[in-house]
Design a protein around this motif. Structure first.
Motif, short mmCIF file in Angstrom:
data_model
loop_
_atom_site.label_atom_id
_atom_site.label_comp_id
_atom_site.label_asym_id
_atom_site.label_seq_id
_atom_site.Cartn_x
_atom_site.Cartn_y
_atom_site.Cartn_z
N UNK A 107 5.33 -8.87 9.99
CA UNK A 107 4.04 -8.68 10.53
C UNK A 107 3.48 -7.55 10.09
N UNK A 108 3.40 -7.14 8.87
CA UNK A 108 2.51 -6.11 8.42
C UNK A 108 3.26 -4.70 8.35
N UNK A 109 2.76 -3.78 7.49
CA UNK A 109 3.06 -2.50 7.23
C UNK A 109 4.14 -2.51 6.13
N UNK A 110 4.06 -3.48 5.18
CA UNK A 110 5.13 -3.60 4.14
C UNK A 110 5.39 -2.17 3.36
N UNK A 111 3.96 -1.58 3.02
CA UNK A 111 4.04 -0.33 2.10
C UNK A 111 3.39 0.81 3.04
N UNK A 112 3.37 2.17 2.53
CA UNK A 112 2.93 2.97 3.25
C UNK A 112 1.72 3.31 2.86
#
Length: 259
Positions: free
Chosen positions: A18-23
């Motif tokens: 559900x998201x925030x896979x990278x910074x």
């Protein structure tokens, strides 16, 4: 998570992120986020179960950035969404601009469950501040779903007329529904109201005119009364969200929301 799923004696129906896979990359061009996203999606593609992704505020490369550095529909399609269409059969919208949407749904036919991945970062990132930076970057309080996406959710993703059996359950996957920016409506509330109308077999209608930017206008109508009196009718199971770094289960207007 993918390794756990792949090694499980039970084959999962889906694996969800559900998201925030990278910074977030402050003031970066696209090179670094695209590199990191390629690494992420290369791992995701190894999943033996369909991998469902809904992008988060960390995933857009828009924080105080120039509009030309923001990741686009085309970027996400090339990274993953073409793959998910071809390999899992996810259904995307062909947008007015000709691109595939970053919102989609996947049907788990044997379970009669539809997983709808919404894009809550669907906001106008072309508007700039006095420094030429993206004004409505995808940070806290800046959640939106465009009129195009809301109408697709209301009248395509939540439409089960083509199913012989109507008692399908729906899981909404998104990043976060909280937060309201002073320049536009709280879109999380509107999506919850839409899901309530769907659950109850009612009519949903909402019209909103934004005096500053027409991108934020909403003109949505959906009629679910055709399902109201069915013994077995389509229904909302829950929302699965990310963003908040904690485990939370709350109920809003009868909709179970799980972070």
């Amino acid at each position: 998570t993918i390794a756990f799923s792949n090694e499980s004696p039970i084959v999962f129906d889906a694996v969800i992120n559900a998201g925030d896979a990278i910074t977030p990359f402050f003031l970066q061009d696209k090179t670094l986020p695209l590199t990191y996203f390629k690494q992420f999606f290369d791992e995701a593609k190894k999943s033996r179960s369909p991998f469902i992704f809904s992008k988060g505020n960390h995933d857009c490369n828009c924080w105080w950035n120039k509009p030309e550095n923001v990741l686009t529909d085309s970027d996400y399609s090339n990274l993953f969404y073409w793959f998910s269409e071809e390999n899992y059969g996810t259904v995307h919208q062909c947008k007015a601009n000709g691109y595939r949407s970053t919102w989609n749904y996947y049907d788990v036919e044997k379970q009669k469950i539809r997983i709808i991945s919404v894009d809550m970062q669907d906001i106008d990132k072309t508007v700039t501040n006095e420094k030429g930076e993206v004004k409505y970057f995808s940070g806290d309080g800046r959640r939106y779903i465009s009129n195009e996406q809301m109408n697709w959710i209301a009248n395509v993703a939540l439409n089960f007329d083509d199913k012989a059996e109507k008692d399908w359950g729906v899981i909404i996957v998104g990043h976060d529904c909280k937060g309201k920016h002073p320049d536009f409506e709280n879109i999380g509330e509107k999506l919850i109201d839409l899901c309530v109308a769907f659950n109850n077999g009612d009519i949903y209608e909402h019209h909103y005119k934004n005096e500053v930017n027409s991108f934020f206008d909403l003109d949505v109508k959906a009629d679910y009364t055709r399902y109201k009196d069915l013994d077995k009718k389509p229904h909302m199971i829950c929302w699965l969200l990310g963003h908040i770094h904690d485990d939370i289960h709350e109920v809003q207007k009868g909709i179970h929301i799980i972070y």
